[in-house]
Design a protein around this motif. Sequence first.
Motif, PDB file in Angstrom:
ATOM      1  N   PRO A  57      13.665  16.193  13.381  1.00 46.17           N
ATOM      2  CA  PRO A  57      14.709  15.948  12.380  1.00 46.17           C
ATOM      3  C   PRO A  57      14.521  14.571  11.753  1.00 46.17           C
ATOM      4  O   PRO A  57      14.346  13.575  12.452  1.00 46.17           O
ATOM      5  CB  PRO A  57      16.005  16.016  13.189  1.00 46.17           C
ATOM      6  CG  PRO A  57      15.608  15.701  14.593  1.00 46.17           C
ATOM      7  CD  PRO A  57      14.186  16.148  14.764  1.00 46.17           C
ATOM      8  N   ILE A  58      14.518  14.521  10.413  1.00 45.97           N
ATOM      9  CA  ILE A  58      14.311  13.257   9.719  1.00 45.97           C
ATOM     10  C   ILE A  58      15.374  13.071   8.651  1.00 45.97           C
ATOM     11  O   ILE A  58      15.949  14.029   8.126  1.00 45.97           O
ATOM     12  CB  ILE A  58      12.909  13.155   9.083  1.00 45.97           C
ATOM     13  CG1 ILE A  58      12.747  14.154   7.917  1.00 45.97           C
ATOM     14  CG2 ILE A  58      11.823  13.358  10.126  1.00 45.97           C
ATOM     15  CD1 ILE A  58      11.492  13.930   7.094  1.00 45.97           C
ATOM     16  N   LEU A  59      15.624  11.807   8.344  1.00 41.12           N
ATOM     17  CA  LEU A  59      16.498  11.411   7.246  1.00 41.12           C
ATOM     18  C   LEU A  59      15.654  10.531   6.330  1.00 41.12           C
ATOM     19  O   LEU A  59      14.998   9.596   6.793  1.00 41.12           O
ATOM     20  CB  LEU A  59      17.700  10.639   7.783  1.00 41.12           C
ATOM     21  CG  LEU A  59      18.812  10.249   6.824  1.00 41.12           C
ATOM     22  CD1 LEU A  59      19.518  11.494   6.292  1.00 41.12           C
ATOM     23  CD2 LEU A  59      19.828   9.342   7.526  1.00 41.12           C
ATOM     24  N   ILE A  60      15.635  10.839   5.031  1.00 38.84           N
ATOM     25  CA  ILE A  60      14.814  10.107   4.074  1.00 38.84           C
ATOM     26  C   ILE A  60      15.705   9.213   3.234  1.00 38.84           C
ATOM     27  O   ILE A  60      16.659   9.682   2.594  1.00 38.84           O
ATOM     28  CB  ILE A  60      14.037  11.078   3.161  1.00 38.84           C
ATOM     29  CG1 ILE A  60      13.095  11.962   3.984  1.00 38.84           C
ATOM     30  CG2 ILE A  60      13.253  10.299   2.099  1.00 38.84           C
ATOM     31  CD1 ILE A  60      12.386  13.030   3.163  1.00 38.84           C
ATOM     32  N   ASP A  61      15.406   7.916   3.223  1.00 40.11           N
ATOM     33  CA  ASP A  61      16.111   6.938   2.394  1.00 40.11           C
ATOM     34  C   ASP A  61      15.145   6.517   1.291  1.00 40.11           C
ATOM     35  O   ASP A  61      14.054   6.024   1.572  1.00 40.11           O
ATOM     36  CB  ASP A  61      16.540   5.744   3.239  1.00 40.11           C
ATOM     37  CG  ASP A  61      17.471   4.811   2.480  1.00 40.11           C
ATOM     38  OD1 ASP A  61      18.590   5.247   2.155  1.00 40.11           O
ATOM     39  OD2 ASP A  61      17.083   3.651   2.223  1.00 40.11           O
ATOM     40  N   THR A  62      15.530   6.665   0.024  1.00 40.73           N
ATOM     41  CA  THR A  62      14.533   6.638  -1.032  1.00 40.73           C
ATOM     42  C   THR A  62      15.090   6.159  -2.368  1.00 40.73           C
ATOM     43  O   THR A  62      16.306   6.158  -2.585  1.00 40.73           O
ATOM     44  CB  THR A  62      13.926   8.057  -1.198  1.00 40.73           C
ATOM     45  OG1 THR A  62      12.919   8.047  -2.186  1.00 40.73           O
ATOM     46  CG2 THR A  62      14.995   9.069  -1.557  1.00 40.73           C
ATOM     47  N   ASP A  63      14.161   5.780  -3.278  1.00 41.23           N
ATOM     48  CA  ASP A  63      14.528   5.335  -4.627  1.00 41.23           C
ATOM     49  C   ASP A  63      13.605   5.968  -5.668  1.00 41.23           C
ATOM     50  O   ASP A  63      12.907   5.267  -6.386  1.00 41.23           O
ATOM     51  CB  ASP A  63      14.497   3.805  -4.733  1.00 41.23           C
ATOM     52  CG  ASP A  63      13.106   3.223  -4.482  1.00 41.23           C
ATOM     53  OD1 ASP A  63      12.296   3.892  -3.798  1.00 41.23           O
ATOM     54  OD2 ASP A  63      12.812   2.114  -4.977  1.00 41.23           O
ATOM     55  N   CYS A  76      12.953   7.712   7.486  1.00 41.38           N
ATOM     56  CA  CYS A  76      11.817   7.435   6.606  1.00 41.38           C
ATOM     57  C   CYS A  76      12.329   6.578   5.457  1.00 41.38           C
ATOM     58  O   CYS A  76      13.115   7.056   4.631  1.00 41.38           O
ATOM     59  CB  CYS A  76      11.230   8.732   6.068  1.00 41.38           C
ATOM     60  SG  CYS A  76      10.643   9.851   7.366  1.00 41.38           S
ATOM     61  N   ALA A  77      11.912   5.323   5.409  1.00 43.09           N
ATOM     62  CA  ALA A  77      12.400   4.366   4.422  1.00 43.09           C
ATOM     63  C   ALA A  77      11.350   4.186   3.338  1.00 43.09           C
ATOM     64  O   ALA A  77      10.303   3.581   3.580  1.00 43.09           O
ATOM     65  CB  ALA A  77      12.722   3.039   5.094  1.00 43.09           C
ATOM     66  N   LEU A  78      11.650   4.684   2.133  1.00 46.86           N
ATOM     67  CA  LEU A  78      10.693   4.668   1.037  1.00 46.86           C
ATOM     68  C   LEU A  78      11.060   3.664  -0.042  1.00 46.86           C
ATOM     69  O   LEU A  78      10.305   3.509  -1.011  1.00 46.86           O
ATOM     70  CB  LEU A  78      10.600   6.068   0.411  1.00 46.86           C
ATOM     71  CG  LEU A  78      10.415   7.244   1.372  1.00 46.86           C
ATOM     72  CD1 LEU A  78      10.303   8.546   0.589  1.00 46.86           C
ATOM     73  CD2 LEU A  78       9.200   7.042   2.271  1.00 46.86           C
ATOM     74  N   GLY A  79      12.189   2.998   0.076  1.00 42.20           N
ATOM     75  CA  GLY A  79      12.640   2.047  -0.933  1.00 42.20           C
ATOM     76  C   GLY A  79      13.166   0.780  -0.287  1.00 42.20           C
ATOM     77  O   GLY A  79      12.921   0.529   0.900  1.00 42.20           O
ATOM     78  N   PRO A  80      13.908  -0.040  -1.036  1.00 46.62           N
ATOM     79  CA  PRO A  80      14.567  -1.198  -0.424  1.00 46.62           C
ATOM     80  C   PRO A  80      15.450  -0.758   0.733  1.00 46.62           C
ATOM     81  O   PRO A  80      16.005   0.350   0.726  1.00 46.62           O
ATOM     82  CB  PRO A  80      15.389  -1.774  -1.582  1.00 46.62           C
ATOM     83  CG  PRO A  80      14.642  -1.343  -2.814  1.00 46.62           C
ATOM     84  CD  PRO A  80      14.119   0.031  -2.495  1.00 46.62           C
ATOM     85  N   ILE A  96       8.556   2.798   7.703  1.00 42.38           N
ATOM     86  CA  ILE A  96       8.873   2.039   6.493  1.00 42.38           C
ATOM     87  C   ILE A  96       7.640   1.891   5.614  1.00 42.38           C
ATOM     88  O   ILE A  96       6.568   1.513   6.095  1.00 42.38           O
ATOM     89  CB  ILE A  96       9.384   0.623   6.854  1.00 42.38           C
ATOM     90  CG1 ILE A  96      10.656   0.705   7.697  1.00 42.38           C
ATOM     91  CG2 ILE A  96       9.621  -0.205   5.602  1.00 42.38           C
ATOM     92  CD1 ILE A  96      11.087  -0.648   8.271  1.00 42.38           C
ATOM     93  N   MET A  97       7.787   2.142   4.322  1.00 43.54           N
ATOM     94  CA  MET A  97       6.797   1.683   3.356  1.00 43.54           C
ATOM     95  C   MET A  97       7.321   0.370   2.787  1.00 43.54           C
ATOM     96  O   MET A  97       8.348   0.340   2.111  1.00 43.54           O
ATOM     97  CB  MET A  97       6.616   2.707   2.231  1.00 43.54           C
ATOM     98  CG  MET A  97       5.431   2.407   1.286  1.00 43.54           C
ATOM     99  SD  MET A  97       5.758   1.138   0.068  1.00 43.54           S
ATOM    100  CE  MET A  97       4.421   0.009   0.451  1.00 43.54           C
ATOM    101  N   PHE A 125       7.164  -4.900  -3.529  1.00 49.06           N
ATOM    102  CA  PHE A 125       8.375  -4.624  -4.293  1.00 49.06           C
ATOM    103  C   PHE A 125       9.595  -4.342  -3.422  1.00 49.06           C
ATOM    104  O   PHE A 125      10.661  -4.932  -3.622  1.00 49.06           O
ATOM    105  CB  PHE A 125       8.128  -3.450  -5.245  1.00 49.06           C
ATOM    106  CG  PHE A 125       9.338  -3.046  -6.040  1.00 49.06           C
ATOM    107  CD1 PHE A 125       9.744  -3.784  -7.137  1.00 49.06           C
ATOM    108  CD2 PHE A 125      10.078  -1.924  -5.690  1.00 49.06           C
ATOM    109  CE1 PHE A 125      10.871  -3.431  -7.862  1.00 49.06           C
ATOM    110  CE2 PHE A 125      11.201  -1.550  -6.417  1.00 49.06           C
ATOM    111  CZ  PHE A 125      11.590  -2.305  -7.508  1.00 49.06           C
ATOM    112  N   ASN A 126       9.501  -3.420  -2.464  1.00 48.34           N
ATOM    113  CA  ASN A 126      10.683  -3.020  -1.695  1.00 48.34           C
ATOM    114  C   ASN A 126      11.309  -4.204  -0.954  1.00 48.34           C
ATOM    115  O   ASN A 126      12.541  -4.339  -0.922  1.00 48.34           O
ATOM    116  CB  ASN A 126      10.325  -1.922  -0.694  1.00 48.34           C
ATOM    117  CG  ASN A 126      10.091  -0.585  -1.345  1.00 48.34           C
ATOM    118  OD1 ASN A 126      10.527  -0.338  -2.457  1.00 48.34           O
ATOM    119  ND2 ASN A 126       9.370   0.289  -0.655  1.00 48.34           N
TER     120      ASN A 126
END
Length: 321
Positions: free
Chosen positions: A4-10, A123-127, A150-151, A166-167
Amino acid sequence: MKHPILIDTDPGPDDALAILLALSARDALDVVGITTVAGNVPVAQTTLNALRICELAGDLDVPVYAGCDRPILRPLHTAEFICGKDGLAGMKLADASRAPAAPHAVNAMIDHLRQSDVPLRLCALGPLTNIALALRMAPDIAAKIDRLIIMGGARDLGNITAAAEFNFFVDPHAAAIVFDSAIPITLFPLNATYQAVASTERLGDLDGTAPVQAQVLSMLRRNRAGGAALGGDKGHPMHDPCVIAYLLWPDLFEGRDCHVAIETAEGPTVGRSTIDWWGRSQEPPNAHVIGALDADQMFARVAVSLRSLDHRHESDSKAKS
Protein backbone atom coordinates in the motif's frame (compact mmCIF):
# COMPACT_ATOMS: atom_id res chain seq x y z
CA MET A 1 1.43 -9.14 -1.40
CA LYS A 2 0.58 -5.66 -2.63
CA HIS A 3 2.44 -2.74 -1.09
CA PRO A 4 0.00 0.00 0.00
CA ILE A 5 1.39 3.39 -1.03
CA LEU A 6 0.40 7.03 -0.76
CA ILE A 7 1.71 9.39 -3.46
CA ASP A 8 2.41 13.05 -2.62
CA THR A 9 2.94 14.96 -5.84
CA ASP A 10 2.93 18.21 -7.86
CA PRO A 11 2.23 17.07 -11.46
CA GLY A 12 4.43 17.96 -13.51
CA PRO A 13 5.43 15.80 -16.52
CA ASP A 14 7.64 13.30 -14.74
CA ASP A 15 5.10 13.15 -11.88
CA ALA A 16 2.51 12.19 -14.50
CA LEU A 17 4.58 9.27 -15.71
CA ALA A 18 5.25 8.20 -12.10
CA ILE A 19 1.52 8.18 -11.31
CA LEU A 20 0.71 6.26 -14.49
CA LEU A 21 3.39 3.71 -13.63
CA ALA A 22 2.00 3.25 -10.12
CA LEU A 23 -1.56 2.86 -11.39
CA SER A 24 -0.42 0.36 -14.01
CA ALA A 25 1.11 -1.94 -11.39
CA ARG A 26 -2.10 -3.11 -9.71
CA ASP A 27 -0.64 -6.53 -8.91
CA ALA A 28 2.23 -5.01 -6.92
CA LEU A 29 1.04 -1.61 -5.63
CA ASP A 30 -2.16 -0.49 -3.93
CA VAL A 31 -2.40 3.29 -4.39
CA VAL A 32 -4.58 4.25 -1.42
CA GLY A 33 -4.54 7.95 -2.24
CA ILE A 34 -2.83 10.82 -4.03
CA THR A 35 -2.13 14.08 -2.20
CA THR A 36 -1.17 17.20 -4.11
CA VAL A 37 1.06 20.12 -3.22
CA ALA A 38 2.12 23.39 -4.84
CA GLY A 39 5.38 23.03 -6.72
CA ASN A 40 5.74 22.73 -10.48
CA VAL A 41 2.52 24.76 -10.73
CA PRO A 42 0.09 26.09 -8.08
CA VAL A 43 -1.86 23.51 -6.09
CA ALA A 44 -5.20 24.07 -7.84
CA GLN A 45 -3.51 23.00 -11.08
CA THR A 46 -1.51 20.12 -9.59
CA THR A 47 -4.76 18.77 -8.14
CA LEU A 48 -6.57 19.05 -11.48
CA ASN A 49 -3.60 17.35 -13.16
CA ALA A 50 -3.64 14.44 -10.71
CA LEU A 51 -7.35 13.91 -11.40
CA ARG A 52 -6.79 14.06 -15.17
CA ILE A 53 -3.92 11.56 -14.98
CA CYS A 54 -6.08 9.13 -13.02
CA GLU A 55 -8.75 9.42 -15.72
CA LEU A 56 -6.18 8.75 -18.44
CA ALA A 57 -5.25 5.58 -16.53
CA GLY A 58 -8.92 4.62 -16.31
CA ASP A 59 -8.76 4.72 -12.51
CA LEU A 60 -11.50 6.77 -10.84
CA ASP A 61 -11.36 4.94 -7.51
CA VAL A 62 -8.14 6.46 -6.18
CA PRO A 63 -8.99 9.53 -4.07
CA VAL A 64 -7.11 12.75 -4.86
CA TYR A 65 -6.74 15.27 -2.04
CA ALA A 66 -5.73 18.92 -2.53
CA GLY A 67 -2.93 20.03 -0.22
CA CYS A 68 -0.77 22.98 0.72
CA ASP A 69 -0.78 25.99 -1.59
CA ARG A 70 2.53 27.41 -0.38
CA PRO A 71 5.72 26.39 1.44
CA ILE A 72 5.96 26.60 5.21
CA LEU A 73 7.99 29.82 5.43
CA ARG A 74 8.98 30.93 1.93
CA PRO A 75 7.07 32.37 -1.03
CA LEU A 76 6.11 29.81 -3.64
CA HIS A 77 8.42 29.28 -6.62
CA THR A 78 6.94 27.37 -9.57
CA ALA A 79 8.39 25.88 -12.77
CA GLU A 80 6.08 26.71 -15.67
CA PHE A 81 9.17 27.60 -17.69
CA ILE A 82 9.94 23.86 -17.72
CA CYS A 83 6.57 22.12 -17.57
CA GLY A 84 4.27 24.63 -19.27
CA LYS A 85 1.44 26.78 -17.96
CA ASP A 86 -0.77 23.82 -17.05
CA GLY A 87 2.13 21.70 -15.80
CA LEU A 88 1.55 18.99 -18.41
CA ALA A 89 2.59 20.65 -21.66
CA GLY A 90 2.57 18.13 -24.47
CA MET A 91 -0.30 16.12 -23.03
CA LYS A 92 -3.84 16.76 -24.28
CA LEU A 93 -5.95 15.50 -21.42
CA ALA A 94 -9.68 15.87 -20.96
CA ASP A 95 -11.09 17.84 -18.07
CA ALA A 96 -11.57 15.83 -14.91
CA SER A 97 -15.03 14.37 -14.39
CA ARG A 98 -14.77 14.44 -10.59
CA ALA A 99 -13.71 16.85 -7.86
CA PRO A 100 -10.95 16.28 -5.32
CA ALA A 101 -11.92 14.37 -2.23
CA ALA A 102 -12.23 15.80 1.27
CA PRO A 103 -10.47 16.51 3.61
CA HIS A 104 -7.32 18.59 3.08
CA ALA A 105 -4.35 16.49 1.95
CA VAL A 106 -2.50 16.85 5.26
CA ASN A 107 -5.50 15.57 7.20
CA ALA A 108 -6.11 12.84 4.65
CA MET A 109 -2.49 11.69 4.97
CA ILE A 110 -2.83 11.51 8.75
CA ASP A 111 -6.13 9.62 8.48
CA HIS A 112 -4.80 7.08 5.96
CA LEU A 113 -1.73 6.38 8.09
CA ARG A 114 -3.61 6.07 11.37
CA GLN A 115 -6.34 3.87 9.89
CA SER A 116 -4.11 1.53 7.90
CA ASP A 117 -3.70 -1.99 9.23
CA VAL A 118 -0.12 -2.06 7.93
CA PRO A 119 2.55 0.64 7.60
CA LEU A 120 2.32 2.58 4.35
CA ARG A 121 5.04 3.58 1.94
CA LEU A 122 5.00 7.28 1.09
CA CYS A 123 6.21 8.37 -2.35
CA ALA A 124 7.24 12.04 -2.32
CA LEU A 125 7.49 13.49 -5.83
CA GLY A 126 7.29 17.21 -5.03
CA PRO A 127 8.09 19.68 -2.25
CA LEU A 128 7.71 18.03 1.16
CA THR A 129 5.28 20.58 2.65
CA ASN A 130 2.32 18.23 3.17
CA ILE A 131 4.44 15.51 4.72
CA ALA A 132 6.30 17.87 7.07
CA LEU A 133 3.07 19.44 8.32
CA ALA A 134 1.48 16.03 8.83
CA LEU A 135 4.47 14.96 10.94
CA ARG A 136 4.25 18.15 12.99
CA MET A 137 0.48 17.84 13.50
CA ALA A 138 0.50 14.10 14.27
CA PRO A 139 3.95 12.83 15.32
CA ASP A 140 2.49 9.37 15.95
CA ILE A 141 2.12 8.74 12.20
CA ALA A 142 5.89 8.33 11.83
CA ALA A 143 5.51 4.81 13.22
CA LYS A 144 2.99 3.99 10.47
CA ILE A 145 5.36 4.94 7.63
CA ASP A 146 7.20 1.86 6.42
CA ARG A 147 9.50 3.93 4.21
CA LEU A 148 9.51 7.37 2.62
CA ILE A 149 10.89 7.37 -0.93
CA ILE A 150 11.80 10.91 -1.98
CA MET A 151 12.80 12.49 -5.26
CA GLY A 152 14.78 15.51 -4.20
CA GLY A 153 18.14 17.00 -3.48
CA ALA A 154 21.44 16.89 -5.29
CA ARG A 155 24.75 15.31 -4.37
CA ASP A 156 26.49 17.70 -6.74
CA LEU A 157 24.97 20.67 -8.61
CA GLY A 158 21.42 21.91 -8.38
CA ASN A 159 18.90 22.33 -11.19
CA ILE A 160 17.02 25.44 -10.03
CA THR A 161 20.00 27.24 -8.50
CA ALA A 162 23.68 26.41 -8.58
CA ALA A 163 23.29 24.70 -5.20
CA ALA A 164 19.73 23.40 -4.93
CA GLU A 165 17.40 20.90 -6.55
CA PHE A 166 13.89 22.28 -7.21
CA ASN A 167 11.79 20.32 -4.68
CA PHE A 168 14.09 21.11 -1.74
CA PHE A 169 14.55 24.72 -2.90
CA VAL A 170 10.77 25.29 -2.93
CA ASP A 171 10.39 24.21 0.72
CA PRO A 172 13.74 23.63 2.45
CA HIS A 173 12.17 23.89 5.91
CA ALA A 174 9.82 21.01 5.12
CA ALA A 175 12.74 18.94 3.84
CA ALA A 176 14.69 19.64 7.04
CA ILE A 177 11.74 18.47 9.16
CA VAL A 178 11.43 15.25 7.17
CA PHE A 179 15.12 14.36 7.33
CA ASP A 180 15.07 15.00 11.09
CA SER A 181 12.11 12.63 11.59
CA ALA A 182 14.02 9.30 11.91
CA ILE A 183 11.67 7.75 9.34
CA PRO A 184 13.42 5.27 7.01
CA ILE A 185 14.14 7.26 3.84
CA THR A 186 15.30 6.34 0.36
CA LEU A 187 16.46 9.40 -1.54
CA PHE A 188 16.74 9.88 -5.31
CA PRO A 189 18.92 12.97 -5.85
CA LEU A 190 19.68 14.52 -9.21
CA ASN A 191 22.91 12.63 -9.75
CA ALA A 192 20.81 9.45 -9.87
CA THR A 193 17.73 10.70 -11.69
CA TYR A 194 19.73 12.42 -14.45
CA GLN A 195 20.75 8.92 -15.46
CA ALA A 196 17.10 8.21 -16.33
CA VAL A 197 17.00 10.26 -19.53
CA ALA A 198 14.09 9.54 -21.88
CA SER A 199 16.20 9.18 -25.02
CA THR A 200 14.78 8.27 -28.40
CA GLU A 201 16.18 4.76 -28.02
CA ARG A 202 14.60 4.25 -24.60
CA LEU A 203 11.22 5.41 -25.87
CA GLY A 204 11.33 2.97 -28.77
CA ASP A 205 9.21 0.36 -27.01
CA LEU A 206 6.26 2.75 -26.61
CA ASP A 207 3.35 2.61 -29.09
CA GLY A 208 2.33 6.03 -30.37
CA THR A 209 -1.06 4.73 -31.50
CA ALA A 210 -2.18 3.56 -28.05
CA PRO A 211 -4.04 6.14 -25.88
CA VAL A 212 -1.85 6.20 -22.76
CA GLN A 213 1.47 5.62 -24.48
CA ALA A 214 0.69 8.29 -27.09
CA GLN A 215 0.13 10.88 -24.37
CA VAL A 216 3.39 9.94 -22.69
CA LEU A 217 5.30 10.15 -25.96
CA SER A 218 3.77 13.53 -26.77
CA MET A 219 4.90 14.85 -23.41
CA LEU A 220 8.41 13.41 -23.54
CA ARG A 221 9.17 14.35 -27.13
CA ARG A 222 8.21 18.02 -26.91
CA ASN A 223 10.87 20.72 -26.92
CA ARG A 224 11.46 22.02 -23.42
CA ALA A 225 13.79 24.97 -22.91
CA GLY A 226 16.55 23.96 -20.51
CA GLY A 227 14.72 20.79 -19.58
CA ALA A 228 17.42 18.40 -20.66
CA ALA A 229 20.44 20.64 -20.26
CA LEU A 230 21.88 18.99 -17.16
CA GLY A 231 21.26 15.50 -18.49
CA GLY A 232 22.77 16.09 -21.91
CA ASP A 233 20.84 16.57 -25.14
CA LYS A 234 19.39 13.08 -25.61
CA GLY A 235 16.04 13.68 -23.93
CA HIS A 236 14.24 14.76 -20.79
CA PRO A 237 15.29 13.26 -17.44
CA MET A 238 12.50 11.33 -15.75
CA HIS A 239 13.16 12.12 -12.10
CA ASP A 240 9.95 11.05 -10.37
CA PRO A 241 9.30 7.71 -12.10
CA CYS A 242 12.49 6.46 -10.43
CA VAL A 243 10.62 6.49 -7.11
CA ILE A 244 7.89 4.14 -8.34
CA ALA A 245 10.34 2.03 -10.33
CA TYR A 246 12.34 1.51 -7.14
CA LEU A 247 9.29 0.02 -5.42
CA LEU A 248 8.64 -2.29 -8.35
CA TRP A 249 12.19 -3.26 -9.36
CA PRO A 250 14.67 -2.57 -6.55
CA ASP A 251 17.24 -4.73 -8.33
CA LEU A 252 17.81 -1.89 -10.82
CA PHE A 253 19.17 0.53 -8.21
CA GLU A 254 22.31 0.89 -6.08
CA GLY A 255 23.03 3.27 -3.22
CA ARG A 256 24.51 3.71 0.21
CA ASP A 257 23.46 4.98 3.63
CA CYS A 258 24.40 8.63 4.14
CA HIS A 259 23.73 11.61 6.36
CA VAL A 260 21.71 14.31 4.55
CA ALA A 261 21.46 17.91 5.81
CA ILE A 262 19.28 20.66 4.30
CA GLU A 263 20.27 24.32 4.14
CA THR A 264 17.37 26.51 5.32
CA ALA A 265 19.13 29.88 5.63
CA GLU A 266 18.22 32.32 2.88
CA GLY A 267 21.00 33.03 0.43
CA PRO A 268 22.67 31.43 -2.58
CA THR A 269 22.70 27.95 -1.01
CA VAL A 270 19.14 27.81 0.38
CA GLY A 271 17.64 24.38 -0.31
CA ARG A 272 21.01 22.72 -0.80
CA SER A 273 21.23 19.11 0.35
CA THR A 274 24.59 18.18 1.78
CA ILE A 275 24.82 14.44 1.11
CA ASP A 276 27.75 12.97 3.02
CA TRP A 277 28.52 10.30 0.42
CA TRP A 278 31.95 9.52 1.86
CA GLY A 279 30.99 9.65 5.55
CA ARG A 280 33.31 12.53 6.36
CA SER A 281 31.05 14.16 8.95
CA GLN A 282 30.77 11.08 11.18
CA GLU A 283 27.06 11.92 11.52
CA PRO A 284 24.76 8.87 11.60
CA PRO A 285 23.03 8.11 8.28
CA ASN A 286 19.44 9.32 7.94
CA ALA A 287 18.77 8.16 4.37
CA HIS A 288 19.64 5.49 1.85
CA VAL A 289 20.85 7.55 -1.11
CA ILE A 290 20.64 6.11 -4.62
CA GLY A 291 23.72 6.64 -6.73
CA ALA A 292 23.31 4.40 -9.78
CA LEU A 293 20.52 2.78 -11.78
CA ASP A 294 20.02 0.65 -14.87
CA ALA A 295 18.09 3.16 -16.96
CA ASP A 296 17.78 0.96 -20.06
CA GLN A 297 16.07 -1.79 -18.09
CA MET A 298 13.94 0.71 -16.20
CA PHE A 299 12.51 2.24 -19.40
CA ALA A 300 11.96 -1.21 -20.92
CA ARG A 301 9.94 -2.27 -17.88
CA VAL A 302 8.04 1.03 -17.78
CA ALA A 303 6.95 0.41 -21.39
CA VAL A 304 5.59 -3.03 -20.46
CA SER A 305 3.64 -1.53 -17.56
CA LEU A 306 2.18 1.27 -19.67
CA ARG A 307 1.03 -1.28 -22.24
CA SER A 308 -1.05 -2.88 -19.49
CA LEU A 309 -2.92 0.43 -19.07
CA ASP A 310 -3.71 0.52 -22.77
CA HIS A 311 -4.89 -3.11 -22.65
CA ARG A 312 -7.20 -2.02 -19.84
CA HIS A 313 -8.51 0.79 -22.08
CA GLU A 314 -9.21 -1.74 -24.83
CA SER A 315 -11.04 -4.05 -22.44
CA ASP A 316 -13.15 -1.20 -21.04
CA SER A 317 -14.05 -0.02 -24.55
CA LYS A 318 -15.14 -3.51 -25.59
CA ALA A 319 -17.19 -3.91 -22.43
CA LYS A 320 -19.04 -0.65 -23.15
CA SER A 321 -19.73 -1.48 -26.82
